[in-house]
Design an enzyme around this catalytic site. Structure first.
Site, PDB file in Angstrom:
ATOM      1  N   LEU A  98       0.810  -1.218   0.000  1.00  0.00           N
ATOM      2  CA  LEU A  98       0.000   0.000   0.000  1.00  0.00           C
ATOM      3  C   LEU A  98       0.841   1.264   0.000  1.00  0.00           C
ATOM      4  O   LEU A  98       0.306   2.361  -0.191  1.00  0.00           O
ATOM      5  CB  LEU A  98      -0.918   0.019   1.237  1.00  0.00           C
ATOM      6  CG  LEU A  98      -1.812  -1.214   1.437  1.00  0.00           C
ATOM      7  CD1 LEU A  98      -2.591  -1.087   2.748  1.00  0.00           C
ATOM      8  CD2 LEU A  98      -2.774  -1.377   0.272  1.00  0.00           C
ATOM      9  N   TYR A 140       2.579  11.370 -11.846  1.00  0.00           N
ATOM     10  CA  TYR A 140       2.022  10.445 -10.856  1.00  0.00           C
ATOM     11  C   TYR A 140       1.462   9.207 -11.540  1.00  0.00           C
ATOM     12  O   TYR A 140       1.753   8.072 -11.143  1.00  0.00           O
ATOM     13  CB  TYR A 140       0.925  11.154 -10.052  1.00  0.00           C
ATOM     14  CG  TYR A 140       0.218  10.248  -9.065  1.00  0.00           C
ATOM     15  CD1 TYR A 140       0.895   9.696  -7.982  1.00  0.00           C
ATOM     16  CD2 TYR A 140      -1.146   9.962  -9.206  1.00  0.00           C
ATOM     17  CE1 TYR A 140       0.252   8.882  -7.077  1.00  0.00           C
ATOM     18  CE2 TYR A 140      -1.796   9.143  -8.297  1.00  0.00           C
ATOM     19  CZ  TYR A 140      -1.099   8.603  -7.243  1.00  0.00           C
ATOM     20  OH  TYR A 140      -1.740   7.788  -6.344  1.00  0.00           O
ATOM     21  N   LYS A 179       2.696   5.209 -11.256  1.00  0.00           N
ATOM     22  CA  LYS A 179       1.794   4.133 -10.852  1.00  0.00           C
ATOM     23  C   LYS A 179       1.740   3.039 -11.919  1.00  0.00           C
ATOM     24  O   LYS A 179       1.737   1.838 -11.596  1.00  0.00           O
ATOM     25  CB  LYS A 179       0.394   4.694 -10.580  1.00  0.00           C
ATOM     26  CG  LYS A 179       0.252   5.429  -9.260  1.00  0.00           C
ATOM     27  CD  LYS A 179       0.458   4.478  -8.087  1.00  0.00           C
ATOM     28  CE  LYS A 179       0.091   5.079  -6.762  1.00  0.00           C
ATOM     29  NZ  LYS A 179       0.308   4.146  -5.625  1.00  0.00           N
ATOM     30  N   ASN A 203     -11.272   7.579  -6.018  1.00  0.00           N
ATOM     31  CA  ASN A 203     -11.175   8.482  -4.867  1.00  0.00           C
ATOM     32  C   ASN A 203     -11.697   7.770  -3.624  1.00  0.00           C
ATOM     33  O   ASN A 203     -12.913   7.666  -3.414  1.00  0.00           O
ATOM     34  CB  ASN A 203     -11.987   9.749  -5.135  1.00  0.00           C
ATOM     35  CG  ASN A 203     -11.463  10.541  -6.310  1.00  0.00           C
ATOM     36  OD1 ASN A 203     -10.503  11.288  -6.196  1.00  0.00           O
ATOM     37  ND2 ASN A 203     -12.087  10.361  -7.470  1.00  0.00           N
ATOM     38  N   PRO A 263     -43.432  14.946  39.406  1.00  0.00           N
ATOM     39  CA  PRO A 263     -44.340  14.073  40.177  1.00  0.00           C
ATOM     40  C   PRO A 263     -45.757  14.634  40.234  1.00  0.00           C
ATOM     41  O   PRO A 263     -45.970  15.837  40.442  1.00  0.00           O
ATOM     42  CB  PRO A 263     -43.698  14.032  41.568  1.00  0.00           C
ATOM     43  CG  PRO A 263     -42.241  14.282  41.307  1.00  0.00           C
ATOM     44  CD  PRO A 263     -42.203  15.254  40.167  1.00  0.00           C
ATOM     45  N   GLY A 264     -46.742  13.763  40.012  1.00  0.00           N
ATOM     46  CA  GLY A 264     -48.141  14.140  40.089  1.00  0.00           C
ATOM     47  C   GLY A 264     -48.689  14.819  38.851  1.00  0.00           C
ATOM     48  O   GLY A 264     -49.892  15.122  38.785  1.00  0.00           O
TER      49      GLY A 264
END
Length: 380
Positions: A64, A114, A118, A143, A292-293
């Site tokens: 890689l 590049y 490759k 990509n 509460p209530g």
């Protein structure tokens, strides 16, 4: 199995290494791989002499390592062809004909320094495979996007995610430029198939079978939408796989001090009601806190329906059909989680019977619209 990974600390390398480590450590048993794995990680800071040892021991090589943004153009060829040559010569010297995977780029088809470097690396590996009989897998990645990719380097998606998450400017020269995208998890899945001897092949090359095409403008608009979703209390459409993967990627670029965001609590003497999420097709999620209530509700709906789940405290949900006298009661408590459906055509309320706040998680099939509330007062 001993696996040599060059470029182990890079974007793809880090994702692959952590996945293999999870398999090795018994944390991920879904991959169909043996747990007996040894990862031979090789990167720029690795002692060079270890390459000889690793090449002698490896049962599989993921190559890689590569150069994307050199200071000088000659470094393209040195990094993408030169090191590949060193790696293959070392394998030859060790008499090791294990399979070798190469990370290349779709730019190998282009006439630029590049791409030429490759392509040279690809040709070298393909020739090596013919000469030695070793299985070779050349992947021309498009990509690649996902977590742990360095922004401001060679990934537009990573840079956009990083900047938009921080409200920094981005540069888009042509919104109509179309990108071919591949998600990092799909890349890793394919690399594991190659490791198992089942790569997705097309002639001399291999590919990741799941790819996406999107225009730059579309990507940028989606990312801005993700940022805005906090204020809108919304979530993207997760049924679209690109949206799902891009949203996961965007979140990974949030600044570490920016994971949390406040919600608007609608408070009064009875407690509070807070919207958590709104969705276009799955309704609205909210949390209700009652003192509460306190009794809340006493209304009914034509079409709107809900689900109530008390997660803390205790109370009762009561129902009555308009025009009838029978009242139906459902005790609820955080000690025994129970979802109660709130059907249409029944007036209903929820009463806190405890001496602490009662917390109820609520789902509604539609987002509240003050112009069409579909809510009619009627005592239970």
């Amino acid at each position: 199995m001993k696996i040599l990974i060059t470029g182990a600390k890079g974007f793809i390398g880090k994702n692959l290494v952590t996945t293999l480590e999870a398999v090795r450590d018994g944390k991920d048993k879904s991959r169909g791989l043996p747990q007996e794995l040894t990862i031979l990680a090789y990167d720029l800071d690795t002692e060079p002499s270890l390459l000889e040892e690793y090449c002698g021991a490896a049962d599989f090589v993921f190559h890689l390592a590569g150069v994307n943004r050199p200071k000088e153009q000659r470094e393209f060829m040195e990094g993408n062809f030169g090191f590949t040559s060193v790696l293959l010569e070392t394998l030859k010297r060790q008499g090791n004909t294990c399979p070798v995977m190469l990370s290349s780029s779709t730019q190998a088809e282009l006439d630029n320094p590049y791409g030429e470097s490759k392509k040279a690396g690809e040709d070298l590996l393909l020739t090596y495979g013919r000469e030695t009989g070793a299985a070779v897998y050349v992947y021309r990645f498009a990509n690649v996007f996902g977590k742990w990719c360095r922004p401001g380097y060679n990934s537009a998606v990573a840079t956009f995610c990083h900047n938009i998450a921080r409200d920094l400017p981005i540069q888009v020269n042509d919104r109509n430029t179309e990108l071919t995208l591949v998600y990092i998890d799909d890349v890793v899945e394919e690399l594991l198939r190659a490791l198992a001897g089942n790569p997705t092949r097309e002639g001399d090359y291999c590919r990741v079978p799941v790819t996406y095409k999107a225009r730059l403008g579309q990507i940028v608009d989606m990312l801005h939408g993700f940022r805005a979703s906090r204020e809108e209390r919304s979530v993207p459409d997760m049924s679209d796989s690109l949206t799902k993967k891009l949203y996961a990627t965007y979140l990974s670029y949030l600044p570490p001090d920016g994971f949390a965001y406040p919600l608007k609590m609608n408070e009064d003497a009875r407690g509070s009601f807070t919207e958590i999420l709104r969705t276009a097709d799955r309704g609205q999620f909210s949390v209700n806190i009652s003192k509460p209530g306190i009794t809340k509700g006493n209304h009914w709906h034509h079409t709107k329906n809900e689900k109530f789940l008390v997660v803390s405290g205790k109370g009762v949900i009561r129902f009555r059909k308009p025009g009838e006298e029978t009242v139906y009661e459902y005790p609820v408590s955080g000690e025994k989680l129970t979802v109660v459906d709130i059907p249409t055509g029944y007036t209903h309320h929820i009463e806190n019977l405890g001496d602490t706040d009662m917390v109820t998680f609520m789902w509604c099939n539609e987002c509240f619209d003050p112009e069409k509330p579909d809510t009619y007062y009627l005592e239970v």
